[in-house]
Design a protein around this motif. Structure first.
Motif, PDB file in Angstrom:
ATOM      1  N   SER A  58      -7.634   3.438   2.859  1.00 21.26           N
ATOM      2  CA  SER A  58      -8.282   4.757   2.887  1.00 21.26           C
ATOM      3  C   SER A  58      -7.585   5.690   3.868  1.00 21.26           C
ATOM      4  O   SER A  58      -7.330   6.871   3.562  1.00 21.26           O
ATOM      5  N   GLU A  59      -7.251   5.166   5.060  1.00 24.81           N
ATOM      6  CA  GLU A  59      -6.573   5.995   6.055  1.00 24.81           C
ATOM      7  C   GLU A  59      -5.199   6.445   5.551  1.00 24.81           C
ATOM      8  O   GLU A  59      -4.809   7.602   5.732  1.00 24.81           O
ATOM      9  N   TYR A  60      -4.476   5.533   4.908  1.00 23.49           N
ATOM     10  CA  TYR A  60      -3.142   5.889   4.413  1.00 23.49           C
ATOM     11  C   TYR A  60      -3.231   6.945   3.314  1.00 23.49           C
ATOM     12  O   TYR A  60      -2.445   7.902   3.280  1.00 23.49           O
ATOM     13  N   PHE A  99     -12.625  12.531   3.310  1.00 20.17           N
ATOM     14  CA  PHE A  99     -11.769  13.381   4.135  1.00 20.17           C
ATOM     15  C   PHE A  99     -12.563  13.977   5.297  1.00 20.17           C
ATOM     16  O   PHE A  99     -12.115  13.962   6.452  1.00 20.17           O
ATOM     17  N   GLN A 100     -13.749  14.495   4.983  1.00 15.96           N
ATOM     18  CA  GLN A 100     -14.567  15.113   6.038  1.00 15.96           C
ATOM     19  C   GLN A 100     -15.022  14.073   7.065  1.00 15.96           C
ATOM     20  O   GLN A 100     -15.071  14.367   8.268  1.00 15.96           O
ATOM     21  N   LYS A 101     -15.350  12.876   6.605  1.00 16.68           N
ATOM     22  CA  LYS A 101     -15.749  11.824   7.540  1.00 16.68           C
ATOM     23  C   LYS A 101     -14.609  11.461   8.470  1.00 16.68           C
ATOM     24  O   LYS A 101     -14.821  11.199   9.666  1.00 16.68           O
ATOM     25  N   ARG A 102     -13.386  11.473   7.954  1.00 15.51           N
ATOM     26  CA  ARG A 102     -12.226  11.093   8.762  1.00 15.51           C
ATOM     27  C   ARG A 102     -11.783  12.208   9.701  1.00 15.51           C
ATOM     28  O   ARG A 102     -11.468  11.967  10.873  1.00 15.51           O
ATOM     29  N   THR A 123      -9.947  -3.658   8.220  1.00 14.48           N
ATOM     30  CA  THR A 123      -9.850  -4.270   6.899  1.00 14.48           C
ATOM     31  C   THR A 123      -8.745  -3.605   6.086  1.00 14.48           C
ATOM     32  O   THR A 123      -8.288  -2.495   6.402  1.00 14.48           O
ATOM     33  N   ILE A 124      -8.334  -4.285   5.025  1.00 11.44           N
ATOM     34  CA  ILE A 124      -7.323  -3.715   4.124  1.00 11.44           C
ATOM     35  C   ILE A 124      -7.856  -2.440   3.481  1.00 11.44           C
ATOM     36  O   ILE A 124      -7.133  -1.446   3.349  1.00 11.44           O
ATOM     37  N   ILE A 160       0.837  -1.210   0.000  1.00 17.78           N
ATOM     38  CA  ILE A 160       0.000   0.000   0.000  1.00 17.78           C
ATOM     39  C   ILE A 160       0.867   1.254   0.000  1.00 17.78           C
ATOM     40  O   ILE A 160       0.566   2.231  -0.697  1.00 17.78           O
ATOM     41  N   ARG A 161       1.954   1.251   0.750  1.00 17.80           N
ATOM     42  CA  ARG A 161       2.844   2.416   0.757  1.00 17.80           C
ATOM     43  C   ARG A 161       3.410   2.701  -0.633  1.00 17.80           C
ATOM     44  O   ARG A 161       3.616   3.848  -1.011  1.00 17.80           O
TER      45      ARG A 161
END
Length: 418
Positions: free
Chosen positions: A366-368, A403-406, A360-361, A325-326
């Motif tokens: 999404s976070e990354y 983005f806003q949800k996070r 989950t993956i 993912i990186r």
């Protein structure tokens, strides 16, 4: 039983008579003469008239033709229906691999057999105690580790009743399949058709998924608890449906856990039993208990393999997913591609990662991506839409909503508040 009838039966199935046939063909005249003299004229003629066996088979199984003409063809018009017999049924798929010569030698009161799908109907001399013979057969099977069940029909039946006898034994097949191995039971309480309920498909599908996850985690207690529930629900159907559900579980677990390189040929070899796969053994099982025992053995072998591998495999897979993912977060990320690179199934990779990271993956990805977007918004003058594209979001609206949800703010608000 009429004297001229017994050879017609025994000439087909009883090994002792087969040995007599061989002696008749023997060049040794002394041996041949002894056998011929003890059999009598009717027996000698019957041995050469093997077409009689076809008549007997048709009397029992050819529903397209009336019984009476077949009986007359067998005996002649004057004889009527002189034969009476007892009957026992051997249930299961053992017959082809059974040492029949030993069985017939051990129980000489069996004078004919008719092999039907998952049932062998054995005719027993009318003078014999049918229950005693059936119980003896069941004990004989148990001594040899065989699991076929036996039912018997007390009293005597006549040849004109052959098809009713066959149908009665067939009607008990489902009930006998769900009995314990090598049981012996009277037929009469079993002849009512077993009313099979329709198993709950969705619940079985979820249990298959849960069992695969429990195996990956090495949770033996969970595996056996859910396996017992799976068997209980599956047994609400017919024997064929029970086999189908067992096969479905086997293939789901095998696909999830044994199709990858790390398992290797050594482990796959340990998953064979008597040189056969568990799927083959379940297909050959004579009763539900035997099929369940094979599947339980398979689950225990998988647990033995996965317990020592669980931590090292989990760390290896989790580290690989994070590194992938990186390196690829700005591109479309397919879990199937990640799974192919580590030699595992996609579902197994998802399960390992979630058990290791607690998410989950897709959630981790999404976070990354959003963290990388924050760095771009903080350190570069790129627009919000461009920042979203650079971290893998092709849809700017979806990027802003994620983005806003996070973070509780839109990307523009977040940048303004720096």
């Amino acid at each position: 039983m009429p004297e001229n009838f017994l050879p017609y039966f025994t000439s087909v199935n009883v090994p002792a008579v087969e040995r007599k046939e061989a002696a008749i063909r023997s060049p040794d005249r002394r041996e041949r003469g002894t056998v011929m003299s003890t059999m009598g004229q009717a027996g000698r003629e019957a041995l050469w008239d093997l077409g009689k066996q076809d008549l007997i088979e048709r009397i029992f199984v050819d529903s397209a033709q009336p019984v009476e003409p077949l009986v007359r063809a067998l005996y002649g018009p004057e004889e009527g229906d002189p034969l009476s017999f007892g009957a026992a049924g051997l249930y299961g798929r053992t017959w082809d691999s059974l040492d029949r010569e030993m069985l017939f030698d051990a129980f000489p009161d069996i004078f004919f057999h008719i092999a039907l799908p998952e049932l062998t109907l054995m005719l027993i001399q009318a003078e014999a105690d049918c229950r005693e013979t059936a119980e003896g057969i069941a004990g004989w099977l148990r001594q040899r580790g065989l699991t076929a069940n036996v039912a018997y029909l007390p009293g005597r039946s006549r040849l004109t009743e052959a098809r009713q006898v066959r149908a009665a034994f067939e009607s008990a097949a489902a009930d006998m399949f769900f009995r314990g191995p090598a049981e012996c039971l009277p037929l009469e309480p079993l002849i009512q058709a077993r009313k099979a309920a329709e198993p709950r498909e969705e619940e079985l599908r979820q249990l298959r998924q849960d069992l695969a996850a429990c195996l990956v985690r090495g949770e033996g207690g969970c595996v056996h608890e859910k396996l017992e529930k799976y068997f209980r629900i599956s047994a609400q159907g017919s024997p064929s449906r029970f086999r189908e559900y067992c096969a479905g579980l086997y293939f789901r677990v095998s696909e999830e856990l044994t199709g990858w390189d790390e398992m290797g040929a050594a482990c796959r070899g340990k998953l064979l039993r008597s040189g056969k796969t568990v799927f083959q053994l379940m297909e050959e099982a004579n009763c539900a208990e035997e099929a369940k025992a094979h599947m339980s053995w398979y689950m225990d072998r998988l647990l033995e393999w996965y317990r020592p591998l669980r931590e090292t495999t989990g760390r290896r897979v989790t580290a690989f997913v994070e590194e992938y993912i990186r390196n690829h977060y700005m591109e479309p990320v397919a879990i199937e591609e990640i799974a192919a690179r580590v030699g595992l199934s996609a579902n197994y990779v998802r399960s390992i990662f979630k058990n290791s990271r607690g998410q989950t993956i897709q959630s981790y990805l999404s976070e990354y991506r959003l963290e990388m977007a924050c760095q771009l918004l903080r350190n570069t003058p790129v627009t919000v839409s461009k920042a979203g594209q650079m971290v893998g979001y092709n849809n700017v609206s979806y990027f802003c909503a994620s983005f806003q949800k996070r973070y509780g703010k839109t990307p523009s608000e977040w940048r303004r508040d720096l």
